[in-house]
Design a protein around this motif. Sequence first.
Motif, short mmCIF file in Angstrom:
data_model
loop_
_atom_site.label_atom_id
_atom_site.label_comp_id
_atom_site.label_asym_id
_atom_site.label_seq_id
_atom_site.Cartn_x
_atom_site.Cartn_y
_atom_site.Cartn_z
N ILE A 263 -10.31 -10.09 0.50
CA ILE A 263 -9.82 -8.72 0.38
C ILE A 263 -10.50 -8.05 -0.68
N ASN A 264 -11.44 -7.02 -0.73
CA ASN A 264 -12.03 -6.18 -1.52
C ASN A 264 -11.29 -5.13 -1.76
N GLY A 265 -10.53 -5.30 -2.67
CA GLY A 265 -9.42 -3.93 -2.87
C GLY A 265 -7.98 -4.70 -2.88
N LYS A 266 -7.07 -3.66 -2.77
CA LYS A 266 -5.58 -3.78 -2.72
C LYS A 266 -5.19 -4.49 -1.12
N GLY A 267 -4.13 -5.22 -1.26
CA GLY A 267 -3.53 -5.64 -0.26
C GLY A 267 -3.25 -7.22 -0.24
N TYR A 268 -2.61 -7.67 0.75
CA TYR A 268 -2.39 -9.05 0.83
C TYR A 268 -2.05 -9.62 2.28
N ALA B 126 -0.59 -6.20 3.33
CA ALA B 126 0.46 -5.67 2.85
C ALA B 126 0.40 -5.12 1.54
N SER B 127 1.04 -4.03 1.11
CA SER B 127 1.19 -3.42 -0.40
C SER B 127 2.47 -3.44 -0.65
N PHE B 128 2.58 -3.46 -2.21
CA PHE B 128 4.13 -3.48 -2.54
C PHE B 128 4.17 -2.48 -3.63
N SER B 129 5.79 -2.31 -3.81
CA SER B 129 6.05 -1.05 -4.93
C SER B 129 5.94 -1.67 -6.22
N ASP B 130 5.81 -3.11 -6.24
CA ASP B 130 5.51 -3.68 -7.74
C ASP B 130 5.16 -4.83 -7.43
N GLU B 131 3.89 -5.32 -7.62
CA GLU B 131 3.30 -6.52 -7.20
C GLU B 131 3.73 -7.59 -8.21
N THR B 132 4.01 -7.23 -9.36
CA THR B 132 4.38 -8.29 -10.51
C THR B 132 5.71 -8.72 -10.22
N PRO C 279 10.99 -10.32 -3.35
CA PRO C 279 12.54 -9.94 -3.65
C PRO C 279 13.01 -8.62 -2.70
N GLU C 280 14.32 -8.64 -2.53
CA GLU C 280 14.91 -7.46 -1.60
C GLU C 280 14.42 -6.22 -2.34
N ASN C 281 14.41 -6.06 -3.66
CA ASN C 281 14.37 -4.72 -4.31
C ASN C 281 12.80 -4.15 -4.25
N VAL C 282 11.97 -5.16 -3.76
CA VAL C 282 10.43 -4.46 -3.78
C VAL C 282 10.14 -4.19 -2.29
N LYS C 283 9.60 -2.79 -2.08
CA LYS C 283 9.42 -2.45 -0.91
C LYS C 283 7.94 -2.80 -0.56
N VAL C 284 7.61 -2.88 0.99
CA VAL C 284 6.60 -3.40 1.32
C VAL C 284 6.14 -2.17 2.41
N TYR D 12 2.85 -2.02 5.59
CA TYR D 12 1.86 -2.91 6.42
C TYR D 12 0.86 -1.66 6.55
N SER D 13 -0.52 -2.10 6.89
CA SER D 13 -1.42 -1.17 7.49
C SER D 13 -2.62 -2.13 7.65
N LYS D 14 -3.70 -1.42 8.29
CA LYS D 14 -4.93 -1.98 8.37
C LYS D 14 -5.71 -2.00 7.24
N PRO D 15 -6.92 -2.68 7.29
CA PRO D 15 -7.73 -2.91 6.16
C PRO D 15 -8.62 -1.44 6.25
N ASP D 16 -9.57 -1.23 5.37
CA ASP D 16 -10.65 -0.32 5.42
C ASP D 16 -9.91 1.28 5.45
N LEU D 17 -8.56 1.30 4.78
CA LEU D 17 -8.15 2.68 4.84
C LEU D 17 -8.19 3.12 3.40
N GLU D 18 -7.66 4.28 3.15
CA GLU D 18 -7.80 5.09 1.82
C GLU D 18 -7.32 4.03 0.78
N TYR D 19 -6.00 3.55 1.03
CA TYR D 19 -5.21 2.69 0.09
C TYR D 19 -5.54 1.19 0.05
#
Length: 384
Positions: free
Chosen positions: A79-84, A297-303, A316-321, A323-330
């Motif tokens: 992944i060249n950028g953000k996401g899991y 997937a991206s998260f509100s707090d990766e740490t 954990p439950e207190n972290v928001k996730v 989902y989307s496809k690659p190659d988008l703005e984020y």
Amino acid sequence: MTQAHFNGVSGLIAFSTQLNNVSQNISNMNTPGYKGKDSFLKDVESNNGMGLGVSYQGTGTRSKNGDSKQTGNQTDLFINGKGYFILKDSKKEIFYTRAGQFKFNEEGFLVDQSGMYNVMGFNGNKLVAININNYESLPPAQTTVLDVNGILSTAETTPYKLNNVNIYDSTGSLKSLSISFEKQSDNTTVGSKWSYTITDEKNKILNTGVINFTLAGTVLEQFLDIELNFDEGKQNLKLDIGGVSVVSVGNSSVQANATDGGPRAGIVGYNFGQDGILEISYNNGQKKKTSQALGLASFSDETKLIQDQNAFFHKPENVKVNYSKPDLEYFGKIQGGYIELANIDLAQEFGNILIIQRGYQASSRVMNVANEMLEQLYNSSRGG
């Protein structure tokens, strides 16, 4: 003095725990997708403000991405950028990872190297397990267009015959044809008529017709819709003769090539595009894109992600996730044939070791001094 002794003990415990964390980072420096952890300490105070030493507060995951490494395996993904990447086990539990070491199993699912986790993607807006069962082979297809080009010369005294013209029927079987071109008896100029005759390998006539040319030597009609009468049945074929011209000198030279059709084709390779869509290559030279795209997937707090085995994470439950496809703005783009290395910086780890060692030595020294003072106190008491 007694409290100083306990403070020193708490320091030894805290620094030992920190060293365990550093050793874990170093031991996983070659683990794909592994993210290093930083350990944190906090002071302990009593209600009256007296220092009670130090305690281990916990760890934080480093969100920095690791470097890429080329593997040559097209199902290894970076992944060249953000996401899991999103993975799901047999119990429907979701995990996340940057370690894109994947493969297709016998059931056609894209899975991790252990084969226990399905890689998830999008089919439309629905998150599904990526599967290539519907793309394992291309069905046979008959040739529909035959591209004919070259030169016919009115200086020829005999018909020009083109042999070994290969096309495919509806079952994917190869048919070898011959095409003869013959100028009409009244041909004295470039503008003329030529007849053609198509025969099979047994010299059976499959179709005949006439091609009309202008005074400039070009065809009047680019396409001829014909029907080939094979023993097994009829096959419609379009002759693209736009590339054929007539001249009054020299020799004839014509080529004919099928533009489509072929036997059943199997998979010979894969390629994931930057958009996460899988393109499959077949042994007939064709390529086809699937309808599925990798999900990220991206998260509100990766740490705050909790790292499990195999460089997998769960949230954990207190972290928001999201989902989307690659190659988008984020989200990042996908690079096939590469994997992500651990984000461990050895220079940083060795620096941490030196700091931990100094802290451990100092805490040990505090304990020794406290012991010596207590011993001196006891000796003084006995002497009295």
